[in-house]
Motif scaffolding. Structure first.
Motif, PDB file in Angstrom:
ATOM      1  N   CYS A 118     -13.027  -2.709   1.312  1.00  0.00           N
ATOM      2  CA  CYS A 118     -13.098  -2.531  -0.282  1.00  0.00           C
ATOM      3  C   CYS A 118     -12.659  -3.650  -1.121  1.00  0.00           C
ATOM      4  N   GLN A 119     -13.449  -3.371  -2.372  1.00  0.00           N
ATOM      5  CA  GLN A 119     -12.800  -4.448  -3.617  1.00  0.00           C
ATOM      6  C   GLN A 119     -11.487  -3.832  -3.851  1.00  0.00           C
ATOM      7  N   SER A 120     -10.340  -4.618  -3.754  1.00  0.00           N
ATOM      8  CA  SER A 120      -9.206  -4.188  -4.049  1.00  0.00           C
ATOM      9  C   SER A 120      -8.926  -4.062  -5.744  1.00  0.00           C
ATOM     10  N   TYR A 121      -8.214  -3.178  -6.132  1.00  0.00           N
ATOM     11  CA  TYR A 121      -7.817  -3.211  -7.566  1.00  0.00           C
ATOM     12  C   TYR A 121      -6.491  -4.049  -7.750  1.00  0.00           C
ATOM     13  N   PRO A 122      -6.650  -4.970  -9.011  1.00  0.00           N
ATOM     14  CA  PRO A 122      -5.776  -5.823  -9.002  1.00  0.00           C
ATOM     15  C   PRO A 122      -4.383  -5.511  -9.640  1.00  0.00           C
ATOM     16  N   VAL A 123      -4.161  -3.976  -9.265  1.00  0.00           N
ATOM     17  CA  VAL A 123      -2.655  -3.455  -9.449  1.00  0.00           C
ATOM     18  C   VAL A 123      -2.357  -2.799  -8.346  1.00  0.00           C
ATOM     19  N   GLU A 124      -0.863  -2.695  -8.308  1.00  0.00           N
ATOM     20  CA  GLU A 124      -0.298  -1.745  -7.199  1.00  0.00           C
ATOM     21  C   GLU A 124       0.252  -0.822  -8.182  1.00  0.00           C
ATOM     22  N   ILE A 139      14.703  11.840   1.663  1.00  0.00           N
ATOM     23  CA  ILE A 139      14.277  11.599   0.349  1.00  0.00           C
ATOM     24  C   ILE A 139      13.288  10.484   0.183  1.00  0.00           C
ATOM     25  N   LEU A 140      11.918  10.607  -0.168  1.00  0.00           N
ATOM     26  CA  LEU A 140      11.359   9.318  -0.524  1.00  0.00           C
ATOM     27  C   LEU A 140      11.540   8.946  -2.068  1.00  0.00           C
ATOM     28  N   VAL A 141      12.273   7.850  -2.320  1.00  0.00           N
ATOM     29  CA  VAL A 141      12.798   7.416  -3.454  1.00  0.00           C
ATOM     30  C   VAL A 141      11.954   6.817  -4.129  1.00  0.00           C
ATOM     31  N   ASP A 142      11.198   5.762  -3.701  1.00  0.00           N
ATOM     32  CA  ASP A 142       9.947   5.048  -4.427  1.00  0.00           C
ATOM     33  C   ASP A 142       9.077   4.427  -3.696  1.00  0.00           C
ATOM     34  N   THR A 143       7.922   4.184  -3.777  1.00  0.00           N
ATOM     35  CA  THR A 143       6.894   3.514  -3.030  1.00  0.00           C
ATOM     36  C   THR A 143       5.861   2.913  -3.654  1.00  0.00           C
ATOM     37  N   LYS A 144       4.971   2.250  -3.137  1.00  0.00           N
ATOM     38  CA  LYS A 144       3.639   1.497  -3.930  1.00  0.00           C
ATOM     39  C   LYS A 144       2.471   1.871  -3.078  1.00  0.00           C
ATOM     40  N   TYR A 145       1.527   2.139  -3.803  1.00  0.00           N
ATOM     41  CA  TYR A 145       0.107   2.267  -3.296  1.00  0.00           C
ATOM     42  C   TYR A 145      -0.889   1.293  -3.847  1.00  0.00           C
ATOM     43  N   GLU A 146      -1.802   0.815  -3.045  1.00  0.00           N
ATOM     44  CA  GLU A 146      -2.983  -0.017  -3.169  1.00  0.00           C
ATOM     45  C   GLU A 146      -4.262   0.794  -3.050  1.00  0.00           C
ATOM     46  N   PHE A 147      -5.255   0.531  -3.858  1.00  0.00           N
ATOM     47  CA  PHE A 147      -6.489   1.169  -3.935  1.00  0.00           C
ATOM     48  C   PHE A 147      -7.367   0.272  -4.156  1.00  0.00           C
ATOM     49  N   GLY A 148      -8.652   0.499  -3.503  1.00  0.00           N
ATOM     50  CA  GLY A 148      -9.965  -0.282  -3.571  1.00  0.00           C
ATOM     51  C   GLY A 148     -11.215   0.595  -3.910  1.00  0.00           C
ATOM     52  N   ILE A 149     -12.067  -0.127  -4.041  1.00  0.00           N
ATOM     53  CA  ILE A 149     -13.498   0.662  -4.538  1.00  0.00           C
ATOM     54  C   ILE A 149     -14.604   0.057  -3.628  1.00  0.00           C
ATOM     55  N   TYR A 177     -10.971   4.143  -2.528  1.00  0.00           N
ATOM     56  CA  TYR A 177     -10.186   4.436  -1.284  1.00  0.00           C
ATOM     57  C   TYR A 177      -8.752   3.966  -1.260  1.00  0.00           C
ATOM     58  N   LEU A 178      -7.808   4.544  -0.583  1.00  0.00           N
ATOM     59  CA  LEU A 178      -6.556   4.185  -0.416  1.00  0.00           C
ATOM     60  C   LEU A 178      -6.411   3.067   0.583  1.00  0.00           C
ATOM     61  N   ILE A 179      -6.098   1.781   0.284  1.00  0.00           N
ATOM     62  CA  ILE A 179      -6.104   0.670   1.516  1.00  0.00           C
ATOM     63  C   ILE A 179      -4.563   0.329   1.621  1.00  0.00           C
ATOM     64  N   ASP A 180      -4.723  -0.443   2.487  1.00  0.00           N
ATOM     65  CA  ASP A 180      -3.383  -1.100   2.968  1.00  0.00           C
ATOM     66  C   ASP A 180      -2.431  -0.353   3.772  1.00  0.00           C
ATOM     67  N   GLU A 181      -0.909  -0.255   3.387  1.00  0.00           N
ATOM     68  CA  GLU A 181      -0.132   0.473   4.111  1.00  0.00           C
ATOM     69  C   GLU A 181       0.521   1.585   3.201  1.00  0.00           C
TER      70      GLU A 181
END
Length: 317
Positions: free
Chosen positions: A95-101, A197-207, A213-217
């Motif tokens: 996918c072409q990833s978005y440049p933000v997390e 307890i899920l405290v915080d997390t990050k997601y990466e997306f692409g198109i 699409y959800l990408i990476d981990e």
């Protein structure tokens, strides 16, 4: 005791049809026309610096944890994962990833707490109430995006700046926000089932072909922070540190040894005992978060194993 010599520091494979290669802080990524092969190495990074000694089984933990949660959230958002041909390898759509997390925070911890403690009451354009202490639950989960740096530090950025600079089109960014909050909600529910307890997390997306699409981990110890729910309230009331299930303990060790990735600072020595402790903490996290026993992969001829499994997966596509 784990043997760092049997850990995966970096790979140097060459495959038929390969169109490119990228080495991230942790993953070695092999590009093909329509897919990516990601090898989760045993490298460990903190403060955007890769530490000199790999951690046995860390890559396997990351890869298998991510696969577990990608499969468990596929009903919320389509994801890139096509298969896991090796304990350390994921194959998926290119996918072409978005440049933000998309960083989602439900509690005041880590970077957000360090900013708050320094007196700042706005994080990435999001206002925070006065009177909070470390690890307090936020009124509602917030999104604090960051730009994805190819090298060096990721930078905080506000929603307004992302839209103003045209980094992501507004309609797509709104969808990313919806997906991120829905994923965080699912991750919170799954964590609660495991006493966490899920405290915080990050997601990466692409198109890809106009589809997000959800990408990476996702929800791994490298991308997420967990507290233990059975001791959370008591620890908060007594002003005690929360027991964390994340790699925050590595950051804390580095800070205690005068290293935060700043120029002129030296990475402290990583003893065999410390490496073993980190490895065991990652395995504990896998078993606690997924509820599944961790099966250590064979480490003899580890590079041959990975290469053969990738070649087989490419041949049967």
């Amino acid at each position: 005791m784990s043997n760092p010599k049997q850990a995966i520091k970096e790979t140097h494979f060459h495959f038929d049809g390969q169109t490119g290669f990228y080495r991230g802080k942790v993953r070695d990524v092999y590009h093909f026309d329509d897919r990516l092969v990601m090898v989760a190495s045993d490298r460990i990074s903190a403060f955007d610096v890769v530490l000199p000694v790999p951690i046995p089984f860390k890559g396997q933990v990351l890869n298998q944890t991510a696969a577990h949660f990608l499969q468990a959230t596929a009903d919320i958002v389509p994801n890139w994962l096509l298969g896991v041909p090796d304990p350390n390898v994921s194959v998926g759509l290119k996918c072409q990833s978005y440049p933000v997390e998309m960083v989602v925070r439900g509690y005041l911890a880590g970077h957000a707490w360090r900013e708050y403690r320094a007196g700042r009451r706005t994080l990435c354009g999001v206002a925070l109430p006065d009177g909070l202490k470390e690890a307090d639950k936020l009124p509602d989960p917030i999104i604090t995006p960051s730009t994805k740096a190819q090298e060096g530090h990721d930078e905080d950025i506000s929603r307004e700046e992302i839209l103003k600079q045209g980094i992501v089109p507004e309609d797509e960014y709104v969808q990313l926000e919806k997906y991120a909050l829905a994923l965080f909600n699912r991750g919170t529910e799954m964590a609660a089932e495991r006493g966490l307890i899920l405290v915080d997390t990050k997601y990466e997306f692409g198109i890809l072909n106009g589809k997000i699409y959800l990408i990476d981990e996702i929800h791994t110890p490298d991308s997420s922070r967990y507290f233990y729910s059975n001791s959370y309230v008591e620890n908060q009331e007594k002003g005690l540190q929360q027991k964390q299930l994340s790699k925050e303990f590595v950051r804390e060790w580095l800070i205690a040894n005068n290293f935060q990735g700043k120029e002129g600072q030296t990475i402290p020595e990583m003893t065999d005992e410390w490496i073993d402790q980190i490895s065991n903490r990652y395995i504990e996290l896998y078993e606690t978060v997924t509820g599944q026993p961790f099966v250590r992969s064979k480490t003899e001829n580890i590079y041959n194993r990975i290469e053969e499994n990738i070649r087989h997966s490419l041949a049967v596509r």
